[in-house]
Write a protein that holds these residues in place. Structure first.
Motif, mmCIF file in Angstrom:
data_model
loop_
_atom_site.group_PDB
_atom_site.id
_atom_site.type_symbol
_atom_site.label_atom_id
_atom_site.label_comp_id
_atom_site.label_asym_id
_atom_site.label_seq_id
_atom_site.Cartn_x
_atom_site.Cartn_y
_atom_site.Cartn_z
ATOM 1 N N ALA A 93 -31.574 39.685 28.468
ATOM 2 C CA ALA A 93 -32.354 39.876 27.247
ATOM 3 C C ALA A 93 -31.468 40.149 26.043
ATOM 4 O O ALA A 93 -31.844 39.842 24.911
ATOM 5 C CB ALA A 93 -33.350 41.022 27.429
ATOM 6 N N LEU A 94 -30.290 40.756 26.265
ATOM 7 C CA LEU A 94 -29.394 41.123 25.174
ATOM 8 C C LEU A 94 -27.955 40.772 25.499
ATOM 9 O O LEU A 94 -27.515 40.926 26.647
ATOM 10 C CB LEU A 94 -29.478 42.629 24.891
ATOM 11 C CG LEU A 94 -30.698 43.164 24.135
ATOM 12 C CD1 LEU A 94 -30.648 44.693 24.115
ATOM 13 C CD2 LEU A 94 -30.745 42.613 22.724
ATOM 14 N N ASP A 95 -27.238 40.313 24.498
ATOM 15 C CA ASP A 95 -25.797 40.079 24.592
ATOM 16 C C ASP A 95 -25.131 41.102 23.683
ATOM 17 O O ASP A 95 -25.314 41.077 22.468
ATOM 18 C CB ASP A 95 -25.467 38.648 24.134
ATOM 19 C CG ASP A 95 -23.976 38.388 24.114
ATOM 20 O OD1 ASP A 95 -23.433 37.984 25.157
ATOM 21 O OD2 ASP A 95 -23.356 38.575 23.042
ATOM 22 N N ILE A 96 -24.383 42.036 24.282
ATOM 23 C CA ILE A 96 -23.743 43.106 23.508
ATOM 24 C C ILE A 96 -22.228 42.972 23.612
ATOM 25 O O ILE A 96 -21.671 42.953 24.706
ATOM 26 C CB ILE A 96 -24.186 44.496 24.002
ATOM 27 C CG1 ILE A 96 -25.692 44.674 23.774
ATOM 28 C CG2 ILE A 96 -23.407 45.594 23.280
ATOM 29 C CD1 ILE A 96 -26.225 46.029 24.213
ATOM 30 N N LYS A 125 -29.027 38.306 15.150
ATOM 31 C CA LYS A 125 -28.017 37.312 15.500
ATOM 32 C C LYS A 125 -28.204 36.908 16.961
ATOM 33 O O LYS A 125 -28.779 37.643 17.755
ATOM 34 C CB LYS A 125 -26.616 37.883 15.283
ATOM 35 C CG LYS A 125 -26.322 38.262 13.840
ATOM 36 C CD LYS A 125 -24.915 38.830 13.692
ATOM 37 C CE LYS A 125 -24.627 39.220 12.248
ATOM 38 N NZ LYS A 125 -23.270 39.804 12.096
ATOM 39 N N PHE A 126 -27.687 35.729 17.297
ATOM 40 C CA PHE A 126 -27.843 35.206 18.644
ATOM 41 C C PHE A 126 -26.522 34.673 19.179
ATOM 42 O O PHE A 126 -25.660 34.220 18.426
ATOM 43 C CB PHE A 126 -28.884 34.079 18.671
ATOM 44 C CG PHE A 126 -30.277 34.518 18.347
ATOM 45 C CD1 PHE A 126 -31.135 34.931 19.349
ATOM 46 C CD2 PHE A 126 -30.717 34.535 17.028
ATOM 47 C CE1 PHE A 126 -32.428 35.345 19.054
ATOM 48 C CE2 PHE A 126 -32.006 34.952 16.717
ATOM 49 C CZ PHE A 126 -32.852 35.355 17.737
ATOM 50 N N ILE A 150 -29.625 34.066 23.008
ATOM 51 C CA ILE A 150 -29.815 35.448 23.435
ATOM 52 C C ILE A 150 -29.502 36.371 22.253
ATOM 53 O O ILE A 150 -28.461 36.229 21.620
ATOM 54 C CB ILE A 150 -28.876 35.797 24.615
ATOM 55 C CG1 ILE A 150 -29.089 34.837 25.783
ATOM 56 C CG2 ILE A 150 -29.092 37.245 25.061
ATOM 57 C CD1 ILE A 150 -30.463 34.891 26.405
ATOM 58 N N PRO A 151 -30.400 37.313 21.933
ATOM 59 C CA PRO A 151 -30.123 38.257 20.840
ATOM 60 C C PRO A 151 -28.767 38.945 21.023
ATOM 61 O O PRO A 151 -28.449 39.406 22.126
ATOM 62 C CB PRO A 151 -31.276 39.256 20.935
ATOM 63 C CG PRO A 151 -32.402 38.472 21.541
ATOM 64 C CD PRO A 151 -31.736 37.536 22.519
ATOM 65 N N HIS A 152 -27.988 38.995 19.955
ATOM 66 C CA HIS A 152 -26.610 39.496 20.029
ATOM 67 C C HIS A 152 -26.442 40.737 19.154
ATOM 68 O O HIS A 152 -26.925 40.802 18.018
ATOM 69 C CB HIS A 152 -25.648 38.404 19.563
ATOM 70 C CG HIS A 152 -24.250 38.882 19.335
ATOM 71 N ND1 HIS A 152 -23.377 39.118 20.370
ATOM 72 C CD2 HIS A 152 -23.582 39.187 18.196
ATOM 73 C CE1 HIS A 152 -22.220 39.532 19.884
ATOM 74 N NE2 HIS A 152 -22.320 39.582 18.566
ATOM 75 N N ILE A 153 -25.757 41.731 19.714
ATOM 76 C CA ILE A 153 -25.445 42.973 19.002
ATOM 77 C C ILE A 153 -23.956 43.281 19.183
ATOM 78 O O ILE A 153 -23.410 43.074 20.261
ATOM 79 C CB ILE A 153 -26.276 44.157 19.540
ATOM 80 C CG1 ILE A 153 -27.763 43.928 19.297
ATOM 81 C CG2 ILE A 153 -25.840 45.474 18.892
ATOM 82 C CD1 ILE A 153 -28.647 44.974 19.959
ATOM 83 N N GLN A 154 -23.335 43.777 18.141
ATOM 84 C CA GLN A 154 -21.936 44.200 18.237
ATOM 85 C C GLN A 154 -21.871 45.717 18.099
ATOM 86 O O GLN A 154 -22.436 46.290 17.173
ATOM 87 C CB GLN A 154 -21.106 43.538 17.133
ATOM 88 C CG GLN A 154 -19.611 43.818 17.257
ATOM 89 C CD GLN A 154 -18.822 43.172 16.130
ATOM 90 O OE1 GLN A 154 -18.583 43.792 15.086
ATOM 91 N NE2 GLN A 154 -18.446 41.916 16.322
ATOM 92 N N ILE A 155 -21.179 46.358 19.030
ATOM 93 C CA ILE A 155 -21.003 47.812 19.001
ATOM 94 C C ILE A 155 -19.514 48.115 18.895
ATOM 95 O O ILE A 155 -18.726 47.705 19.764
ATOM 96 C CB ILE A 155 -21.596 48.484 20.253
ATOM 97 C CG1 ILE A 155 -23.117 48.293 20.290
ATOM 98 C CG2 ILE A 155 -21.257 49.971 20.281
ATOM 99 C CD1 ILE A 155 -23.783 48.916 21.509
ATOM 100 N N GLN A 156 -19.143 48.829 17.844
ATOM 101 C CA GLN A 156 -17.744 49.191 17.665
ATOM 102 C C GLN A 156 -17.433 50.485 18.409
ATOM 103 O O GLN A 156 -18.250 51.413 18.444
ATOM 104 C CB GLN A 156 -17.425 49.339 16.179
ATOM 105 C CG GLN A 156 -17.523 48.029 15.410
ATOM 106 C CD GLN A 156 -17.004 48.153 14.003
ATOM 107 O OE1 GLN A 156 -16.257 49.087 13.674
ATOM 108 N NE2 GLN A 156 -17.393 47.224 13.139
#
Length: 307
Positions: free
Chosen positions: A227-230, A249-250, A258-264
């Motif tokens: 469901a999520l790409d992190i 973003k995808f 796939i919905p994309h999230i970036q975590i620093q």
């Protein structure tokens, strides 16, 4: 793409082989089974070929009303569609005309105690999954509160350590290091392991862990819909966005977005907690809820007063 033979489905679903023991190496070419109806009566050019044909109680009862020769004529219509095998459901008695014709034409006939509905659903799901196009990606796959998440990032960024923290919070590991992605439909991507890395998690300075042996069966799950790409990235000063709602973003895998999230990452930052928040927020969004929309509605009275 992996292949499925008749022998595979016989073993998987414990099917009884009535005839065709020497033809079990046939490879299935289509992922959906078919239930013949009017096809018994005539051949239709628009009917797809090379599907497993499955016979329920209505079909078998109909064949039992026919003579052997009439039965052969009806089965001949089905054989024109080149089925790799025919499955009789509900442990029904096989019509002799069916067995004789299929013997002459080298078509295995199998039998199951399952109903037609049960067998069709199980076989469709199994064949679709095994034969689905697939790729392998470097990353970690976890299931967080029922939501499949693909964790990516450079080697050593902390993907496996984050997965270990999530396991400690009651979530589940799917695959570490190598994640196999299967395309089940234009909208569905399944994440799983490659069998060799099943249940294993590699942690730097610790080594290889078997999460099931350490934390119990609940720490591992065989597969999960993604469901999520992190993406976990190194900390960059002044690079974080503080908008109420970031533009969605995808990341695309085999044409599946796939919905994309970036975590620093930064020392002391609760990355596992942020992933949990992202998973729960994604779930609420699927229910039609947006925290940003609700917040803006609360501000509307103030905007109206200013105007």
């Amino acid at each position: 793409m992996n292949t499925v033979t008749i022998a595979d489905i016989v073993k998987r679903f414990k099917l009884e082989v009535l005839i065709g023991h020497n033809q079990l190496n046939k490879v299935l070419k289509k992922t959906k089974v078919r239930r013949p109806g009017l096809e018994f009566m005539d051949k239709f050019d628009f009917i797809a070929t090379e599907h497993v044909q499955i016979l329920g109680k209505n079909e078998i009862n109909y064949l039992h009303t026919l003579s052997d020769e009439e039965c052969k004529l009806r089965i001949a219509n089905i054989v024109q569609y080149d089925p790799p095998c025919i499955i009789i459901t509900s442990n029904q008695e096989e019509p002799l005309g069916l067995l004789r014709y299929c013997t002459d034409n080298h078509i295995p006939v199998l039998r199951t105690p399952d109903s037609m509905t049960e067998m069709s659903a199980k076989l469709d799901a199994y064949v679709t999954k095994v034969m689905a196009p697939e790729i392998a990606v470097h990353g970690v796959c976890v299931n967080v509160a029922g939501i499949g998440i693909l964790l990516r990032g450079k080697s050593g960024v902390g993907k496996s350590e984050t997965a270990h923290t999530l396991i400690g919070r009651g979530h589940r590991l799917i695959a570490d290091d190598i994640v196999v992605l299967k395309k089940l439909s234009p909208q569905t991507l399944l994440g799983t392991h490659n069998e060799k890395n099943k249940e294993f998690l590699a942690l730097r300075s610790i080594g290889l862990l078997n999460v099931v042996r350490l934390y119990g069966r609940a720490a591992f799950q065989d597969e999960s819909r993604i469901a999520l790409d992190i993406e976990l990235t190194e900390w960059q000063e002044n690079a974080l966005n503080n908008e109420l709602e970031l533009d969605e973003k995808f990341k695309t895998y085999m044409d599946v977005p796939i919905p994309h999230i970036q975590i620093q990452l930064q020392p002391g930052r609760d990355v596992a907690g942020l992933i949990e928040a992202a998973a729960n927020n994604w779930y609420l969004q699927q229910q039609g809820y947006s925290a940003a929309d609700e917040f803006m509605k609360r501000l509307e009275p103030e905007f109206e007063e200013d105007n």
